[in-house]
Design a protein around this motif. Structure first.
Motif, PDB file in Angstrom:
ATOM      1  N   ASN A 178      -1.044   8.588  11.149  1.00 46.12           N
ATOM      2  CA  ASN A 178      -1.591   7.295  11.569  1.00 46.12           C
ATOM      3  C   ASN A 178      -0.562   6.165  11.500  1.00 46.12           C
ATOM      4  O   ASN A 178      -0.843   5.092  10.992  1.00 46.12           O
ATOM      5  CB  ASN A 178      -2.863   6.961  10.787  1.00 46.12           C
ATOM      6  N   LEU A 179       0.602   6.426  12.067  1.00 44.19           N
ATOM      7  CA  LEU A 179       1.670   5.428  12.067  1.00 44.19           C
ATOM      8  C   LEU A 179       1.253   4.101  12.711  1.00 44.19           C
ATOM      9  O   LEU A 179       1.561   3.042  12.161  1.00 44.19           O
ATOM     10  CB  LEU A 179       2.923   5.982  12.743  1.00 44.19           C
ATOM     11  N   LEU A 193       8.018   0.530   4.525  1.00 44.32           N
ATOM     12  CA  LEU A 193       7.952  -0.182   5.799  1.00 44.32           C
ATOM     13  C   LEU A 193       7.757  -1.659   5.499  1.00 44.32           C
ATOM     14  O   LEU A 193       6.830  -2.030   4.776  1.00 44.32           O
ATOM     15  CB  LEU A 193       6.776   0.320   6.638  1.00 44.32           C
ATOM     16  N   VAL A 194       8.662  -2.491   6.030  1.00 44.07           N
ATOM     17  CA  VAL A 194       8.546  -3.938   5.846  1.00 44.07           C
ATOM     18  C   VAL A 194       8.794  -4.614   7.185  1.00 44.07           C
ATOM     19  O   VAL A 194       9.481  -4.080   8.059  1.00 44.07           O
ATOM     20  CB  VAL A 194       9.534  -4.496   4.802  1.00 44.07           C
ATOM     21  N   SER A 231       0.861  -1.174   0.000  1.00 40.16           N
ATOM     22  CA  SER A 231       0.000   0.000   0.000  1.00 40.16           C
ATOM     23  C   SER A 231       0.898   1.225   0.000  1.00 40.16           C
ATOM     24  O   SER A 231       2.071   1.152   0.358  1.00 40.16           O
ATOM     25  CB  SER A 231      -0.934   0.004   1.210  1.00 40.16           C
ATOM     26  N   THR A 232       0.339   2.329  -0.430  1.00 44.08           N
ATOM     27  CA  THR A 232       1.107   3.566  -0.537  1.00 44.08           C
ATOM     28  C   THR A 232       0.407   4.649   0.252  1.00 44.08           C
ATOM     29  O   THR A 232      -0.827   4.762   0.206  1.00 44.08           O
ATOM     30  CB  THR A 232       1.235   3.986  -2.020  1.00 44.08           C
ATOM     31  N   ILE A 233       1.204   5.437   0.959  1.00 38.66           N
ATOM     32  CA  ILE A 233       0.646   6.507   1.782  1.00 38.66           C
ATOM     33  C   ILE A 233       1.622   7.675   1.748  1.00 38.66           C
ATOM     34  O   ILE A 233       2.837   7.479   1.612  1.00 38.66           O
ATOM     35  CB  ILE A 233       0.403   6.005   3.231  1.00 38.66           C
ATOM     36  N   SER A 234       1.110   8.879   1.849  1.00 38.61           N
ATOM     37  CA  SER A 234       1.984  10.049   1.859  1.00 38.61           C
ATOM     38  C   SER A 234       2.668  10.160   3.216  1.00 38.61           C
ATOM     39  O   SER A 234       2.205   9.621   4.213  1.00 38.61           O
ATOM     40  CB  SER A 234       1.184  11.326   1.583  1.00 38.61           C
ATOM     41  N   ALA A 235       3.777  10.859   3.235  1.00 35.42           N
ATOM     42  CA  ALA A 235       4.528  11.023   4.485  1.00 35.42           C
ATOM     43  C   ALA A 235       3.683  11.722   5.538  1.00 35.42           C
ATOM     44  O   ALA A 235       3.699  11.330   6.708  1.00 35.42           O
ATOM     45  CB  ALA A 235       5.813  11.805   4.220  1.00 35.42           C
ATOM     46  N   SER A 236       2.927  12.734   5.138  1.00 37.92           N
ATOM     47  CA  SER A 236       2.104  13.443   6.125  1.00 37.92           C
ATOM     48  C   SER A 236       1.003  12.539   6.681  1.00 37.92           C
ATOM     49  O   SER A 236       0.730  12.547   7.877  1.00 37.92           O
ATOM     50  CB  SER A 236       1.508  14.723   5.528  1.00 37.92           C
ATOM     51  N   GLU A 267       1.933  -6.890   5.261  1.00 38.85           N
ATOM     52  CA  GLU A 267       1.850  -5.955   4.144  1.00 38.85           C
ATOM     53  C   GLU A 267       3.073  -5.035   4.136  1.00 38.85           C
ATOM     54  O   GLU A 267       3.697  -4.814   5.164  1.00 38.85           O
ATOM     55  CB  GLU A 267       0.574  -5.109   4.296  1.00 38.85           C
ATOM     56  N   GLU A 268       3.433  -4.543   2.963  1.00 37.52           N
ATOM     57  CA  GLU A 268       4.476  -3.534   2.840  1.00 37.52           C
ATOM     58  C   GLU A 268       3.806  -2.197   2.585  1.00 37.52           C
ATOM     59  O   GLU A 268       2.824  -2.124   1.850  1.00 37.52           O
ATOM     60  CB  GLU A 268       5.429  -3.872   1.697  1.00 37.52           C
ATOM     61  N   VAL A 269       4.349  -1.151   3.198  1.00 38.03           N
ATOM     62  CA  VAL A 269       3.755   0.177   3.055  1.00 38.03           C
ATOM     63  C   VAL A 269       4.807   1.116   2.473  1.00 38.03           C
ATOM     64  O   VAL A 269       5.866   1.326   3.066  1.00 38.03           O
ATOM     65  CB  VAL A 269       3.269   0.712   4.422  1.00 38.03           C
TER      66      VAL A 269
END
Length: 98
Positions: free
Chosen positions: A15-16, A41-42, A5-10, A27-29
């Motif tokens: 929601n870390l 993130l793995v 999944s992909t998420i922006s840094a902000s 899952e890998e982010v």
């Protein structure tokens, strides 16, 4: 099975804990900044597996080089025995002159 999944840094900052739950579940982010992936993130087990695979590949490469080197004949010496003795004598003379 691993999903990405992909998420922006902000958004990742906000929601870390939720992202860590995804990683813990396998899952890998990917974290992006200005639309470019800057981090992934793995789970540590995944990282260890990838590093081990890289280490085995490097070991195989080194083994292949050793096998090729073992199969090749050694080149003729560039330095003759006479020249080596001359150089050794020069070193002895230089040391004696000190």
């Amino acid at each position: 099975m691993s999903y990405m999944s992909t998420i922006s840094a902000s958004a990742a900052r906000q929601n870390l804990p939720a992202q860590l739950d995804l990683v813990e579940a396998g899952e890998e982010v990917s974290i992006t900044r200005h639309g470019r992936v800057v981090a992934v993130l793995v789970h540590p087990d995944v990282l260890r597996t990838r590093r081990a695979a890289d280490a085995w590949a490097e070991a195989d490469r080194v083994d292949a080089m050793l096998q090729r080197a073992a199969a090749e004949a050694l080149p003729e010496p560039v330095l003759t025995r006479q020249r080596a003795e001359e150089l050794a004598e020069d070193v002895r003379a230089a040391r004696a002159a000190r």
